[in-house]
Design an enzyme around this catalytic site. Structure first.
Site, PDB file in Angstrom:
ATOM      1  N   ARG A  57      -6.694  -5.159 -19.308  1.00  0.00           N
ATOM      2  CA  ARG A  57      -5.041  -4.291 -19.148  1.00  0.00           C
ATOM      3  C   ARG A  57      -6.118  -3.260 -17.641  1.00  0.00           C
ATOM      4  NH1 ARG A  57      -3.669   0.225 -21.838  1.00  0.00           N
ATOM      5  NH2 ARG A  57      -4.158  -0.850 -23.845  1.00  0.00           N
ATOM      6  N   TYR A 109      16.056  -4.680  -1.195  1.00  0.00           N
ATOM      7  CA  TYR A 109      16.088  -5.150  -2.152  1.00  0.00           C
ATOM      8  C   TYR A 109      17.427  -4.347  -2.904  1.00  0.00           C
ATOM      9  CZ  TYR A 109      14.871  -8.348  -6.050  1.00  0.00           C
ATOM     10  OH  TYR A 109      15.435  -9.480  -7.411  1.00  0.00           O
ATOM     11  N   ASP A 182       7.935  -0.929   1.346  1.00  0.00           N
ATOM     12  CA  ASP A 182       7.925  -1.922   0.608  1.00  0.00           C
ATOM     13  C   ASP A 182       7.684  -3.529   2.028  1.00  0.00           C
ATOM     14  OD1 ASP A 182       9.036  -5.146  -0.058  1.00  0.00           O
ATOM     15  OD2 ASP A 182       9.919  -4.377  -1.905  1.00  0.00           O
ATOM     16  N   LYS A 207       6.678 -13.359  -3.026  1.00  0.00           N
ATOM     17  CA  LYS A 207       6.848 -13.664  -1.620  1.00  0.00           C
ATOM     18  C   LYS A 207       6.158 -14.663  -1.176  1.00  0.00           C
ATOM     19  CE  LYS A 207      11.268 -12.799  -3.100  1.00  0.00           C
ATOM     20  NZ  LYS A 207      10.697 -12.403  -4.818  1.00  0.00           N
TER      21      LYS A 207
HETATM   22  C1  LIG Z   1      12.338  -6.378  -0.480  1.00  0.00           C
HETATM   23  C2  LIG Z   1      11.946  -7.250  -2.057  1.00  0.00           C
HETATM   24  N1  LIG Z   1      10.817  -6.070  -2.716  1.00  0.00           N
HETATM   25  C3  LIG Z   1      10.214  -6.795  -4.143  1.00  0.00           C
HETATM   26  C4  LIG Z   1      11.562  -7.862  -4.752  1.00  0.00           C
HETATM   27  C5  LIG Z   1      10.746  -7.765  -6.450  1.00  0.00           C
HETATM   28  O1  LIG Z   1      10.388  -8.833  -6.592  1.00  0.00           O
HETATM   29  P1  LIG Z   1       9.638  -9.431  -8.069  1.00  0.00           P
HETATM   30  O2  LIG Z   1      10.853 -10.327  -7.858  1.00  0.00           O
HETATM   31  O3  LIG Z   1       8.707 -10.236  -7.497  1.00  0.00           O
HETATM   32  O4  LIG Z   1       9.671  -8.589  -8.885  1.00  0.00           O
HETATM   33  C6  LIG Z   1      12.265  -8.588  -4.352  1.00  0.00           C
HETATM   34  C7  LIG Z   1      12.478  -9.635  -5.117  1.00  0.00           C
HETATM   35  O5  LIG Z   1      13.273 -10.336  -4.446  1.00  0.00           O
HETATM   36  C8  LIG Z   1      11.630  -8.201  -2.499  1.00  0.00           C
HETATM   37  O6  LIG Z   1      12.942  -8.839  -1.921  1.00  0.00           O
END
Ligand SMILES: Cc1ncc(COP(=O)(O)O)c(C=O)c1O
Length: 390
Positions: A57, A109, A182, A207
């Site tokens: 962990r 998001y 992000d 992604k």
């Molecule tokens: C810009 C962005 N940040 C965070 C996330 C969240 O990621 P996850 O789906 O891997 O939890 C996404 C998911 O689509 C995203 O497009």
């Protein structure tokens, strides 16, 4: 483990870093790729003398290999891999004391907004101000004495708006406020937030890092080693770590990140240019188009403009549904950043957790489509869009 030292002189170029960053050769077997270590526990040398790994962990050799690689690609001091992008974002929020104030973009998001608004506001008493971050003056105006974090997403999902990283970082730095970015849409291949003074970089590794739509993961990189240590301690406490098989897949994805991003960007630009001339399309969102209101900023802080294109199709929701159902090469599916092209409807998919009125206020109407350009031949993507938009 023996770490390979880069040749003296010039720093390695990004595409080379993608292959070699954080690389260690296995001293026993000479294996070029790291093994997938499934053991959850590691033997002590003797009483009171732990070896580098104790319990999975906190650390695991396969995940460590990925984390070393990602820290180097982003130019940070320490990277941490989580079970998903959402777990990574939650890991960043864990840095904040209850009641802290956070500034976040109004259009980002939907899942992040949900975590902020519906979960952390309720359970940790965090207070969020959602603003249009395309104007840095709005960020400055939203800062309060109890502001502890500015959360940035650039380009934003799905409106492809940009935030000026240097300007926002300067605001945070002057006041001791953490700035987290992000960087999922851009990846370090196109944008490296630490170069603009940001403190934390976050990714949905699901992604572009994974790149093949076959692994869920999240990444957080800290510019400063002490902050990285604090994030590690919090992650060990909450436990949302990336497993060794997933770490291996993401690490494998990084090897081709530079190569894939080049094709994603080329295909997206071709798609955006095509849609911009199409009579059935009302508006196209892509920072690589000279008509994008922040094209100059995009050229300044990104080396290319990414693989995501959004557009508003003329008509209503039924017209959009017809277009999406006709697509053959683009797959109608959630997510983005994989080798295959995907099409999504933010209103009912990525941003369905945002109440309709808020969605409209964010600038996401029901006739919006988001496209993730894969790495296929651009001619097939354009032919597919042409037949679907007929
Ligand atoms: C810009 C962005 N940040 C965070 C996330 C969240 O990621 P996850 O789906 O891997 O939890 C996404 C998911 O689509 C995203 O497009």
């Amino acid at each position: 483990m023996t770490t390979r030292t880069p040749p003296p002189g010039e720093p390695l170029h990004f595409a080379t870093q993608c292959i070699h960053a954080g690389e260690t050769a296995d001293p026993v077997t000479g294996a070029v790729m790291p093994a997938i270590y499934t053991s959850t526990t590691f033997e002590y040398e003797a009483f009171g003398q732990a070896k580098p790994h104790i319990y999975a962990r906190t650390s695991n050799p396969t995940r460590d290999a990925l984390e070393r690689c990602v820290a180097e690609l982003e130019g940070g001091a320490r990277a941490l891999a989580y079970a998903s992008g959402q777990a990574a974002t939650a890991g960043v929020l864990d840095l904040l004391d209850a009641g802290s104030h956070v500034i976040a973009p109004v259009d980002f998001y939907g899942g992040t907004r949900r975590l902020f608004h519906e979960v952390r506001r309720r359970v940790a008493g965090l207070d969020f101000t959602f603003i249009d971050m395309t104007d840095v003056a709005n960020v400055a105006a939203a800062i309060r004495p109890d502001t502890r974090l500015i959360w940035v997403e650039t380009p934003t999902n799905p409106l492809l708006r940009l935030v000026d990283l240097a300007a926002v970082s300067a605001l945070g730095r002057d006041r001791g406020i953490l700035v987290a970015v992000d960087n999922t849409f851009a990846t370090p291949a196109l944008q490296r937030p630490f170069e603009y003074g940001c403190d934390i970089v976050m990714h949905s590794a699901t992604k572009y890092f994974g790149g093949h739509s076959d692994v869920l993961g999240g990444l957080v990189v800290a510019r400063d080693f002490e902050l990285g240590k604090r994030l590690l301690s919090l992650r060990s406490a909450s436990g949302g770590v990336m497993g060794p098989f997933d770490a291996y897949l993401v690490l494998r994805g990084t090897k081709t990140l530079a190569l894939r991003m080049e094709r994603h960007c080329g295909n997206a630009l071709a798609v955006a240019e095509y849609l911009a001339t199409h009579p059935a399309v009302e508006q196209v969102f892509y920072p690589g188009l000279p008509r994008h209101p922040q094209h100059a900023l995009a050229k300044r802080q990104m080396s290319a403009f990414g693989g995501i294109v959004s557009c508003i199709v003329k008509g209503g929701r039924d017209d959009v549904a017809r277009v999406l159902d006709r697509l053959q090469v683009f797959t109608l599916a959630e997510s983005l950043g994989g080798v295959e092209s995907l099409a999504g409807h933010p209103g009912t998919m990525s941003h369905s957790s945002v109440p309709p009125a808020d969605r409209l206020a964010m600038g996401i109407p029901d006739n919006m489509i988001r496209l993730s350009a894969g790495i296929e031949d651009e001619r097939d993507l354009i032919a597919d869009l042409a037949q679907a938009l007929q």
